[in-house]
Design a protein around this motif. Sequence first.
Motif, short mmCIF file in Angstrom:
data_model
loop_
_atom_site.label_atom_id
_atom_site.label_comp_id
_atom_site.label_asym_id
_atom_site.label_seq_id
_atom_site.Cartn_x
_atom_site.Cartn_y
_atom_site.Cartn_z
N SER A 61 7.92 6.07 6.55
CA SER A 61 7.31 4.62 6.27
C SER A 61 8.05 3.57 6.08
CB SER A 61 6.27 4.89 5.11
OG SER A 61 5.10 5.80 5.45
N TRP A 77 9.18 -0.90 -0.29
CA TRP A 77 9.17 -1.90 0.66
C TRP A 77 9.35 -3.36 0.06
CZ3 TRP A 77 3.81 -3.38 3.49
CH2 TRP A 77 3.89 -4.19 4.45
N GLU A 113 0.10 5.79 2.68
CA GLU A 113 -0.62 5.20 3.84
C GLU A 113 -1.15 3.76 3.83
OE1 GLU A 113 -1.13 6.23 6.84
OE2 GLU A 113 -2.89 4.94 7.50
N ASN A 116 1.45 1.95 5.05
CA ASN A 116 1.27 1.94 6.60
C ASN A 116 0.40 1.29 7.07
OD1 ASN A 116 3.17 4.11 6.31
ND2 ASN A 116 1.87 5.72 6.41
N LYS A 119 1.52 -2.47 7.10
CA LYS A 119 2.57 -2.70 7.79
C LYS A 119 1.98 -2.74 9.28
CE LYS A 119 6.72 -0.77 5.74
NZ LYS A 119 8.05 -0.43 5.92
N ARG A 120 0.98 -2.10 9.61
CA ARG A 120 0.34 -2.09 10.96
C ARG A 120 -0.48 -3.30 11.19
NH1 ARG A 120 -0.72 3.63 10.16
NH2 ARG A 120 -2.67 3.10 9.22
#
Length: 427
Positions: A61, A77, A113, A116, A119-120
Amino acid sequence: IHEPDFQDSLSSLSVETESLQRQIDELATLSDTPAPSVTRVLYTEKDVLARRYIKNLMSLSGLSVKEDAVGNIFGRWDGYESELAPVSSGSHIDAIPYSGKYDGVVGVLGAIEAINVLKRSGFKPKRSLEVIMFTSEEPTRFGISCLGSRLLAGSEELAQLLKKTVDGQNISFSNAARLAGYEDNEALSSVFLKKGSYSAFIELHIEQGPILEEEATSIGVVTAIAAPASIKVDFEGNGGHAGAALMPTRNDAGLAAAELALAVEKHVLDSGSIDTVGTVGILELHPGAINSIPSKSHLEIDTRDIDEKRRNEVIEKIKESALSISKKRGVKLSEFKIVNQDPPALSDDEIIKATESSCKELNLSYKKMISRAYHDSLFMARISPMGMIFIPCYKGYSHKPEEFSAIEDIGNGVRVLALTLAKLSMS
Ligand code: HGY
Ligand code: MN
Ligand code: MN
Ligand code: MN
């Protein structure tokens, strides 16, 4: 700089539920007992494999991964104002014997997740976001609950205790940690986090109770975590031959333990509140032969309440019973040790508000509630504002193989977590 209005970029919060379910199922295979049960105990081979699995997912990730001296794992992150205190989320992946595959796991895989998802969606965090996998939330191997988060919260007492703690096979904590790859676990104070290390900590977890499912409510917003305590008790008698020793001559350590177990139930039921609970989950008799009068007994008692004073009164009464049983039966009370007697924790109002508004924006029903189970959040609350997000689980089952949460509910929890992390990151 103009802070991008992140709400728009979050309109497309989509969770990859298939891959999340596959990860839950794959992690469940790293177990010392056969499916559908899961057993994964601190620093065992299966625990080490599961840790590697989590670190791999964190790297995939794009998180920068580090571990501390006892194996708390951090995946970060970086935000564009990474000097600010980060926002963190996480839970545990250790599992008590013959339990299920969702307790804790949902909060670790779900947090990864959630990153994720953000980020997506193109979201850029201001405060860094950090996923934490806590070492050993369960008390299974060394009898200490929330070992990793207690140390992170700065428990000097635990740091000292661990120097002289061994497990049931007489393996010391530091040897077990070393065998799992955590070499320099002597200076455990290196694990302590300073207050203010995080601007917020929020944990996603299955409810481990029946309320959300019964009320068909999607999300639980936790306002407080009940006060847990655990006690270890040993009785000793003369033991002897089950046939030849006549009853008046006996001081049966097994019967003393049985009487104390029933006394625990009595004191808890007499507390005047349904919120007081007590369990004797471990009761061992020595030598454990049908025709030998138990010469030793060992009990471990778990008692909790949302009211700390009421819980402490129950502990006092349990101690009085242990003493009076020992006198009445002529057995020695060779140990009465309160292992932990923790205060409850309150969730932070800002985090509760952020979670509620996330539920509203995602059109998910929610209710405020307390957590009767303890979590790493109980200790993170000592060094950071804390919050918890609950999702429904089947009949409230937990700590048994029938534990189950539907992937739709898990997906809802991850979306609420993702949106709340985004809000907290921009604060
Ligand atoms: O026992 C608890 O409350 C937690 O699930 N370990
Ligand atoms: Mn648990
Ligand atoms: Mn848990
Ligand atoms: Mn003992």
